[in-house]
Design a protein around this motif. Sequence first.
Motif, PDB file in Angstrom:
ATOM      1  N   VAL A  95      -1.663   9.945  -3.790  1.00 51.35           N
ATOM      2  CA  VAL A  95      -2.732   8.991  -4.455  1.00 51.35           C
ATOM      3  C   VAL A  95      -1.672   7.463  -3.599  1.00 51.35           C
ATOM      4  CG1 VAL A  95      -1.772   7.814  -6.350  1.00 51.35           C
ATOM      5  CG2 VAL A  95      -1.797   9.990  -6.625  1.00 51.35           C
ATOM      6  N   HIS A  96      -3.231   6.981  -3.948  1.00 53.48           N
ATOM      7  CA  HIS A  96      -2.606   5.381  -2.776  1.00 53.48           C
ATOM      8  C   HIS A  96      -3.049   4.497  -3.776  1.00 53.48           C
ATOM      9  CE1 HIS A  96      -4.146   6.549   1.763  1.00 53.48           C
ATOM     10  NE2 HIS A  96      -4.430   7.807   0.532  1.00 53.48           N
ATOM     11  N   MET A  97      -2.332   3.196  -3.418  1.00 51.69           N
ATOM     12  CA  MET A  97      -2.393   2.533  -4.595  1.00 51.69           C
ATOM     13  C   MET A  97      -1.637   1.107  -4.256  1.00 51.69           C
ATOM     14  SD  MET A  97       1.161   3.505  -7.214  1.00 51.69           S
ATOM     15  CE  MET A  97       2.072   2.226  -7.602  1.00 51.69           C
ATOM     16  N   LEU A  98      -2.236   0.085  -4.105  1.00 48.44           N
ATOM     17  CA  LEU A  98      -1.926  -1.160  -3.923  1.00 48.44           C
ATOM     18  C   LEU A  98      -1.440  -1.974  -5.208  1.00 48.44           C
ATOM     19  CD1 LEU A  98      -2.597  -3.018  -1.694  1.00 48.44           C
ATOM     20  CD2 LEU A  98      -5.370  -3.654  -2.812  1.00 48.44           C
ATOM     21  N   VAL A  99      -0.756  -2.411  -5.019  1.00 51.25           N
ATOM     22  CA  VAL A  99       0.399  -2.749  -6.030  1.00 51.25           C
ATOM     23  C   VAL A  99       1.033  -4.018  -5.803  1.00 51.25           C
ATOM     24  CG1 VAL A  99       2.122  -1.551  -5.596  1.00 51.25           C
ATOM     25  CG2 VAL A  99       1.880  -2.279  -7.914  1.00 51.25           C
ATOM     26  N   TYR A 106      -3.498  -3.144  -8.167  1.00 48.73           N
ATOM     27  CA  TYR A 106      -5.098  -3.981  -7.841  1.00 48.73           C
ATOM     28  C   TYR A 106      -5.781  -2.389  -7.786  1.00 48.73           C
ATOM     29  CZ  TYR A 106      -2.621  -8.058  -7.286  1.00 48.73           C
ATOM     30  OH  TYR A 106      -1.849  -9.768  -7.685  1.00 48.73           O
ATOM     31  N   ARG A 107      -5.547  -1.595  -6.433  1.00 52.78           N
ATOM     32  CA  ARG A 107      -6.588  -0.330  -6.432  1.00 52.78           C
ATOM     33  C   ARG A 107      -5.120   0.606  -7.116  1.00 52.78           C
ATOM     34  NH1 ARG A 107      -9.872  -3.657  -7.050  1.00 52.78           N
ATOM     35  NH2 ARG A 107     -11.514  -4.026  -5.794  1.00 52.78           N
ATOM     36  N   ILE A 108      -6.391   1.825  -7.318  1.00 53.43           N
ATOM     37  CA  ILE A 108      -5.476   3.365  -7.278  1.00 53.43           C
ATOM     38  C   ILE A 108      -6.684   3.957  -6.745  1.00 53.43           C
ATOM     39  CG2 ILE A 108      -5.844   2.929  -9.558  1.00 53.43           C
ATOM     40  CD1 ILE A 108      -3.217   4.641  -9.732  1.00 53.43           C
ATOM     41  N   ASN A 109      -6.222   5.202  -6.047  1.00 49.97           N
ATOM     42  CA  ASN A 109      -7.200   6.465  -5.706  1.00 49.97           C
ATOM     43  C   ASN A 109      -5.966   6.960  -5.970  1.00 49.97           C
ATOM     44  OD1 ASN A 109      -9.559   8.013  -5.863  1.00 49.97           O
ATOM     45  ND2 ASN A 109     -11.309   6.412  -4.834  1.00 49.97           N
ATOM     46  N   GLY A 110      -7.195   8.313  -4.836  1.00 47.21           N
ATOM     47  CA  GLY A 110      -5.962   9.764  -4.318  1.00 47.21           C
ATOM     48  C   GLY A 110      -7.447  10.680  -4.232  1.00 47.21           C
ATOM     49  N   HIS A 114       0.966  -0.866   0.152  1.00 46.00           N
ATOM     50  CA  HIS A 114       0.205  -0.231   0.180  1.00 46.00           C
ATOM     51  C   HIS A 114       1.156   1.036   0.042  1.00 46.00           C
ATOM     52  CE1 HIS A 114      -2.841   2.640   2.395  1.00 46.00           C
ATOM     53  NE2 HIS A 114      -3.085   3.284   0.417  1.00 46.00           N
ATOM     54  N   ILE A 115       1.153   2.086  -0.863  1.00 44.65           N
ATOM     55  CA  ILE A 115       2.076   3.089  -1.479  1.00 44.65           C
ATOM     56  C   ILE A 115       0.958   4.104  -1.329  1.00 44.65           C
ATOM     57  CG2 ILE A 115       3.976   4.037  -3.248  1.00 44.65           C
ATOM     58  CD1 ILE A 115       4.363   0.870  -3.505  1.00 44.65           C
ATOM     59  N   VAL A 116       1.520   5.183  -0.696  1.00 47.16           N
ATOM     60  CA  VAL A 116       0.490   7.170  -0.329  1.00 47.16           C
ATOM     61  C   VAL A 116       1.627   7.292  -0.975  1.00 47.16           C
ATOM     62  CG1 VAL A 116       0.227   8.501   0.212  1.00 47.16           C
ATOM     63  CG2 VAL A 116      -0.509   5.964   1.490  1.00 47.16           C
ATOM     64  N   TRP A 117       2.079   8.575  -2.224  1.00 43.36           N
ATOM     65  CA  TRP A 117       2.495   9.510  -2.114  1.00 43.36           C
ATOM     66  C   TRP A 117       2.086  10.924  -2.794  1.00 43.36           C
ATOM     67  CZ3 TRP A 117       3.284  10.041  -7.496  1.00 43.36           C
ATOM     68  CH2 TRP A 117       2.445   9.022  -8.544  1.00 43.36           C
ATOM     69  N   ARG A 118       2.312  11.687  -2.337  1.00 45.97           N
ATOM     70  CA  ARG A 118       2.345  12.538  -2.388  1.00 45.97           C
ATOM     71  C   ARG A 118       2.894  13.536  -3.512  1.00 45.97           C
ATOM     72  NH1 ARG A 118      -0.618  13.791   1.931  1.00 45.97           N
ATOM     73  NH2 ARG A 118      -0.694  16.286   1.658  1.00 45.97           N
ATOM     74  N   THR A 119       1.807  14.758  -3.827  1.00 39.75           N
ATOM     75  CA  THR A 119       2.505  15.589  -5.222  1.00 39.75           C
ATOM     76  C   THR A 119       3.686  16.282  -3.996  1.00 39.75           C
ATOM     77  OG1 THR A 119       1.177  17.069  -4.182  1.00 39.75           O
ATOM     78  CG2 THR A 119       0.684  15.802  -6.348  1.00 39.75           C
ATOM     79  N   LYS A 120       4.219  17.080  -5.033  1.00 41.14           N
ATOM     80  CA  LYS A 120       5.775  17.765  -4.891  1.00 41.14           C
ATOM     81  C   LYS A 120       4.858  18.873  -4.120  1.00 41.14           C
ATOM     82  CE  LYS A 120       9.972  20.002  -7.020  1.00 41.14           C
ATOM     83  NZ  LYS A 120      10.598  20.392  -7.693  1.00 41.14           N
ATOM     84  N   TYR A 121       5.941  19.108  -2.997  1.00 40.85           N
ATOM     85  CA  TYR A 121       6.217  20.184  -2.163  1.00 40.85           C
ATOM     86  C   TYR A 121       4.207  20.039  -1.882  1.00 40.85           C
ATOM     87  CZ  TYR A 121       9.337  22.606  -3.864  1.00 40.85           C
ATOM     88  OH  TYR A 121      11.093  22.512  -4.362  1.00 40.85           O
ATOM     89  N   SER A 122       3.475  19.046  -1.559  1.00 31.61           N
ATOM     90  CA  SER A 122       2.561  18.744  -1.021  1.00 31.61           C
ATOM     91  C   SER A 122       0.864  19.866  -1.651  1.00 31.61           C
ATOM     92  CB  SER A 122       1.714  18.596  -0.132  1.00 31.61           C
ATOM     93  OG  SER A 122       2.537  17.398   1.019  1.00 31.61           O
ATOM     94  N   GLU A 123       1.324  19.972  -3.359  1.00 34.32           N
ATOM     95  CA  GLU A 123       0.591  20.888  -3.677  1.00 34.32           C
ATOM     96  C   GLU A 123      -0.719  20.352  -4.065  1.00 34.32           C
ATOM     97  OE1 GLU A 123       3.198  23.169  -6.530  1.00 34.32           O
ATOM     98  OE2 GLU A 123       4.309  24.505  -5.234  1.00 34.32           O
ATOM     99  N   LYS A 124      -1.824  20.354  -4.348  1.00 34.14           N
ATOM    100  CA  LYS A 124      -2.808  20.261  -5.288  1.00 34.14           C
ATOM    101  C   LYS A 124      -2.715  20.452  -6.402  1.00 34.14           C
ATOM    102  CE  LYS A 124      -5.260  21.539  -0.721  1.00 34.14           C
ATOM    103  NZ  LYS A 124      -5.984  20.512  -0.097  1.00 34.14           N
TER     104      LYS A 124
END
Length: 88
Positions: free
Chosen positions: A54-58, A45-49, A9-19
């Motif tokens: 972004v959240h990924m199950l991979v 398997y799943r992606i959302n964010g 379960h990988i969660v990764w943020r955008t640069k500087y947590s910008e929207k």
Amino acid sequence: MSHISIYYHIVWRTKYSEKTIEESYERDLFAYITGYCRNKKSVLYRINGMSDHVHMLVSIHPSYAVSSFMKVLKTETSKWMKACGLFP
């Protein structure tokens, strides 16, 4: 022969947590990430964010280290977004 399954379960943020992830192109972004995973012989398997992460199950193919898999994924998605004119 044994079978091993590892799910991340990988969660990764955008640069500087910008929207920077807008709903209008979220589906295209997720499709791009899905294609990346397939090209790396991995299963998404799943992606959302949200607009800033972004959240990924991979399940990542054993020939790839998680760190290098994610480093290239983040670099390639950033290039793709810039090429599409989604952010400067």
